[in-house]
Design a protein around this motif. Structure first.
Motif, short mmCIF file in Angstrom:
data_model
loop_
_atom_site.label_atom_id
_atom_site.label_comp_id
_atom_site.label_asym_id
_atom_site.label_seq_id
_atom_site.Cartn_x
_atom_site.Cartn_y
_atom_site.Cartn_z
N ILE A 86 -0.94 12.00 0.39
CA ILE A 86 -1.35 13.19 1.15
C ILE A 86 -1.20 12.92 2.64
N ILE A 87 -0.61 13.87 3.35
CA ILE A 87 -0.55 13.83 4.81
C ILE A 87 -1.70 14.70 5.30
N HIS A 88 -2.78 14.05 5.69
CA HIS A 88 -4.02 14.75 5.98
C HIS A 88 -3.94 15.56 7.27
N LYS A 104 -0.17 18.34 3.81
CA LYS A 104 1.11 18.21 3.12
C LYS A 104 1.06 17.05 2.14
N VAL A 105 2.07 16.98 1.28
CA VAL A 105 2.22 15.88 0.34
C VAL A 105 3.67 15.40 0.39
N THR A 106 3.86 14.08 0.37
CA THR A 106 5.21 13.54 0.38
C THR A 106 5.31 12.40 -0.64
N PHE A 107 6.42 11.69 -0.62
CA PHE A 107 6.63 10.53 -1.48
C PHE A 107 6.79 9.33 -0.54
N PRO A 108 5.71 8.59 -0.26
CA PRO A 108 5.76 7.55 0.77
C PRO A 108 6.86 6.51 0.57
N TRP A 109 7.11 6.11 -0.69
CA TRP A 109 8.16 5.13 -0.94
C TRP A 109 9.51 5.66 -0.47
N GLN A 134 0.81 -1.22 0.00
CA GLN A 134 0.00 0.00 0.00
C GLN A 134 0.84 1.27 0.00
N THR A 135 2.07 1.17 0.49
CA THR A 135 2.94 2.35 0.56
C THR A 135 3.19 2.96 -0.82
N ASN A 161 0.77 14.20 11.55
CA ASN A 161 0.98 15.28 10.58
C ASN A 161 2.13 16.18 11.03
N ALA A 162 2.12 16.57 12.29
CA ALA A 162 3.18 17.45 12.81
C ALA A 162 4.54 16.77 12.82
N MET A 163 4.57 15.46 13.02
CA MET A 163 5.84 14.73 13.09
C MET A 163 6.58 14.72 11.76
N TYR A 164 5.85 14.91 10.66
CA TYR A 164 6.52 14.91 9.35
C TYR A 164 7.49 16.07 9.19
N ASP A 165 7.27 17.16 9.90
CA ASP A 165 8.22 18.27 9.84
C ASP A 165 9.58 17.86 10.40
N ASP A 166 9.55 17.04 11.46
CA ASP A 166 10.80 16.54 12.03
C ASP A 166 11.44 15.49 11.11
N LEU A 167 10.60 14.64 10.50
CA LEU A 167 11.12 13.63 9.58
C LEU A 167 11.80 14.28 8.37
N GLU A 168 11.25 15.39 7.92
CA GLU A 168 11.84 16.09 6.78
C GLU A 168 13.30 16.45 7.07
N LYS A 169 13.55 16.92 8.28
CA LYS A 169 14.91 17.31 8.65
C LYS A 169 15.79 16.09 8.93
N GLU A 170 15.22 15.10 9.61
CA GLU A 170 16.02 13.95 10.04
C GLU A 170 16.41 13.04 8.88
N LEU A 171 15.48 12.84 7.93
CA LEU A 171 15.71 11.88 6.85
C LEU A 171 15.88 12.53 5.48
N SER A 172 15.78 13.86 5.43
CA SER A 172 15.88 14.59 4.15
C SER A 172 14.87 14.07 3.13
N ILE A 173 13.63 13.92 3.58
CA ILE A 173 12.57 13.42 2.71
C ILE A 173 11.89 14.58 1.98
N PRO A 174 11.28 14.32 0.83
CA PRO A 174 10.51 15.38 0.15
C PRO A 174 9.23 15.68 0.91
N LEU A 175 8.94 16.95 1.12
CA LEU A 175 7.73 17.34 1.85
C LEU A 175 7.19 18.63 1.25
N LEU A 176 6.08 18.51 0.54
CA LEU A 176 5.46 19.68 -0.08
C LEU A 176 4.39 20.21 0.86
N LYS A 177 4.59 21.42 1.36
CA LYS A 177 3.64 22.01 2.30
C LYS A 177 2.61 22.83 1.51
N THR A 178 1.76 22.09 0.82
CA THR A 178 0.81 22.68 -0.11
C THR A 178 -0.36 23.35 0.59
N GLY A 179 -0.76 22.80 1.73
CA GLY A 179 -2.03 23.20 2.33
C GLY A 179 -3.18 22.53 1.60
#
Length: 247
Positions: free
Chosen positions: A47-49, A144-149, A40-41, A68-86
């Motif tokens: 979308i991060i609802h 937000k939107v990310t790339f789950p894989w 499923q990933t 949802n809020a934890m993804y901001d920390d993951l973005e920094k820790e893992l250098s993941i793509p994170l689009l803060k679209t709203g």
């Protein structure tokens, strides 16, 4: 013998492995497919609802907002793509305004930050290509939107660097419990002992649960959805995630 066996190498299993790998524990991730992050990933909206449409006070509502809020920390820790679209939940006519106000109140109860109702003029400024007859919208800046894989792979890479082990082509076929330890059977032939099991088996989680408890109060019935993929030429046409009012 393992301290933890995690069943399933989707995004949840990988993120749990990442967190556990920060401690001095022996971790094994089991994946029934021939490669990791293969369920499923890789087949969801990404979308991060924000959690606006969930019943206030429920565990799902609390975890959605917290996650949802934890993804901001993951973005920094893992250098993941994170689009803060709203996100925008749109009302098509005046009749839908009452429902829009209802889900606004629900969003406030769920603790969503920055949520507001915007009028037609503000909506047009934010998304000029939306239908001009839309009368208002619920503005959800934390969507937000990310790339789950990529998130899952980054988490798994982190876990492996800290000593976690991954075993693919490893379908769990039985689980027993004796003398305070779990025995996990793989592919009807190999047994591994562990102190703890964490099931992250997705739509097969109920099958895993029945290996431990004969009667469980739920059954997972998977549903298949469809997505429309737009041509690259319309990239940038919309800036937000756009939702209809939930029914």
């Amino acid at each position: 013998m393992k301290d933890y066996i995690i069943i399933g190498s989707g995004i949840i299993g990988c993120l749990i492995a990442k967190e556990l790998s920060k401690y001095q524990v022996d971790i094994l991730v089991l994946e029934k497919e021939n490669d990791v992050v293969n369920g499923q990933t890789v087949a969801n909206s990404a979308i991060i609802h924000a959690g606006y449409d969930l019943k206030p006070g429920t565990l799902k509502a609390k975890l959605c907002v917290k996650g949802n809020a934890m993804y901001d920390d993951l973005e920094k820790e893992l250098s993941i793509p994170l689009l803060k679209t709203g996100g925008l939940v749109v009302a098509k006519n005046e009749k839908e305004l009452d429902d829009l106000k209802r889900i606004y109140d629900q969003a406030i109860q769920n603790g969503i930050k920055g949520v507001s109702i915007i009028n037609q003029e503000t909506l047009r400024k934010k998304e000029p290509h939306l239908k001009s007859s839309l009368v208002a919208a619920l503005d959800l800046p934390t969507t937000k939107v990310t790339f789950p894989w990529q998130v899952a792979m980054a988490a798994l890479t982190f876990a492996k660097a800290n000593g976690a082990q991954i075993k693919t082509n490893a379908k769990v076929t039985n689980i027993t419990y004796q003398n305070g330890m779990f025995q996990v059977e793989i592919n009807d032939e190999e047994w591994i002992e562990t102190m703890h099991i964490i099931s992250c088996a997705g739509v097969f989680s109920d099958h895993i649960a029945r290996m431990i408890e004969n009667i469980i109060p739920y059954q997972i019935l998977p549903r298949k959805g469809e997505y429309y993929v737009l041509d690259k030429r319309v990239k940038g046409l919309f800036q937000h995630v756009i939702y209809p009012l939930p029914n």
